[in-house]
Design a protein around this motif. Structure first.
Motif, PDB file in Angstrom:
ATOM      1  N   PRO A  87       0.833  -1.208   0.000  1.00 47.00           N
ATOM      2  CA  PRO A  87       0.000   0.000   0.000  1.00 47.00           C
ATOM      3  C   PRO A  87       0.864   1.253   0.000  1.00 47.00           C
ATOM      4  O   PRO A  87       1.706   1.430   0.883  1.00 47.00           O
ATOM      5  N   VAL A  88       0.682   2.103  -0.990  1.00 41.89           N
ATOM      6  CA  VAL A  88       1.501   3.311  -1.107  1.00 41.89           C
ATOM      7  C   VAL A  88       0.747   4.533  -0.595  1.00 41.89           C
ATOM      8  O   VAL A  88       1.192   5.209   0.325  1.00 41.89           O
ATOM      9  N   ALA A  89      -0.423   4.824  -1.176  1.00 41.43           N
ATOM     10  CA  ALA A  89      -1.148   6.027  -0.752  1.00 41.43           C
ATOM     11  C   ALA A  89      -2.594   6.011  -1.222  1.00 41.43           C
ATOM     12  O   ALA A  89      -2.871   5.635  -2.355  1.00 41.43           O
ATOM     13  N   ARG A  90      -3.485   6.394  -0.343  1.00 44.55           N
ATOM     14  CA  ARG A  90      -4.851   6.736  -0.744  1.00 44.55           C
ATOM     15  C   ARG A  90      -4.827   8.222  -1.075  1.00 44.55           C
ATOM     16  O   ARG A  90      -4.320   9.021  -0.293  1.00 44.55           O
ATOM     17  N   LEU A  91      -5.353   8.592  -2.230  1.00 48.10           N
ATOM     18  CA  LEU A  91      -5.180   9.953  -2.716  1.00 48.10           C
ATOM     19  C   LEU A  91      -6.431  10.816  -2.653  1.00 48.10           C
ATOM     20  O   LEU A  91      -6.403  11.926  -2.129  1.00 48.10           O
TER      21      LEU A  91
END
Length: 318
Positions: A111-115
């Motif tokens: 998981p990198v980022a919810r934008l």
């Protein structure tokens, strides 16, 4: 001239080429057709990152639409050995995995980022006899099979929003005539040519067509009226207790090294704070909804449980 001096330009050229090769390995899977929300999220976020000086290397994009993103993400899941491979996905994917019985396991990705988040709007043809949401639901209740409604993939946020509206309006969900579309533009085409009585999508995909007079937006699934479109009433204002959002985010590949993962989390964190990205979100009508790294991973887990629960309650998944 010494051998070291002769080799110095060659060494420099080799390092330069190596640097270019590393940058060229950055890839982003866009599991949708060009022009839609996921496509825009991926391309616009990387463009804003470039403009902000956060990451200025090259990025290759791959569009692979279909089945709520599961086709593209299945291909992404099979990829290996790319340390900087990214993919855009969102709430739509969660339900589509269950609906399509896909082998994708979101917990395996990094998981990198919810934008961003975007609420759903229901629209009809500009000269439609349905002047408000209550009119539309009344027609849906009278003849659900004769009211084809278009939107994103089966089991996606658009489909869930319609199912929740149906439940609120006393319409049997099993009798809905929901027709998945390849993208927001296809939904608009169906509404305008009359093959669809209505359509659901994020406001960013519908607003320009509403402003040009081709369609009329009846309501939005947000808790309150949106600042960018205060004239659009909410589902709740119309008497239907429905609130749901379409969030979008970025994943790293299953075998992304930890150092690369941390670096991309940091880059997207900087992006979320940049004026360049906020300008993009304001222009496209996207709401900031940032969540980094492991916190995003916990959100994905909780959201998967929530959305799948709604699908089961609505009879869309057994």
């Amino acid at each position: 001239m010494s051998l070291r001096r002769l080799l110095r330009p060659l060494l420099a050229a080799t390092l330069l080429c190596t640097g270019v090769a590393v940058q060229a390995q950055v890839s982003m899977m866009l599991p949708a057709n060009p022009g839609g929300g996921w496509d825009s999220t991926g391309r616009q976020s990387m463009q804003a990152m470039n403009e902000a000086g956060i990451y200025t290397g090259t990025v290759s994009f791959t569009n692979r639409g279909g089945a709520g993103g599961t086709i593209g993400l299945a291909e992404f899941q099979r990829q290996a050995g790319k340390p900087d491979a990214l993919a855009v996905f969102g709430a739509i994917t969660v339900g589509s995995i269950s609906m399509n019985k896909s082998p994708i396991d979101l917990s395996k990705f990094k998981p990198v980022a919810r934008l961003t988040a975007e609420h759903i709007v229901l629209a009809v043809k500009a000269d439609s006899p349905y002047k408000n949401l209550a009119d539309f639901v009344e027609a849906l209740k009278a003849n659900p099979g004769g009211m084809p409604v278009g939107g994103g993939s089966a089991g996606g946020v658009d489909h869930i929003a319609l199912a929740l509206l149906a439940q609120q309006g006393g319409v049997p969900v099993s009798k809905l005539n929901y027709i998945p579309q390849a993208g927001g533009a296809d939904t608009v085409t169906g509404i305008v040519n009359g093959t669809l009585k209505g359509g659901l999508s994020g406001i960013s995909e519908f607003q320009q067509f509403a402003e040009s007079g081709r369609i009329r937006i009846l309501a939005v699934t947000s808790a309150e009226r949106m600042k960018g479109a205060p004239e659009i009433p909410t589902f709740k204002e119309a008497g239907f207790d429905v609130e749901i959002a379409n969030w979008r985010g970025v994943l790293g590949s299953i075998d992304m090294p930890e150092d690369n993962h941390r670096e991309w989390v940091e880059r997207f964190t900087k992006l979320s704070e940049s004026k360049e990205w906020h300008a993009v979100m304001e222009r496209l009508g996207w709401e900031p909804y940032f969540l980094p790294g492991e916190a995003f991973g916990e959100f994905i887990k909780a959201e998967s449980e929530r959305i799948n629960g709604i699908l089961v309650d609505a009879g869309l998944v057994k």
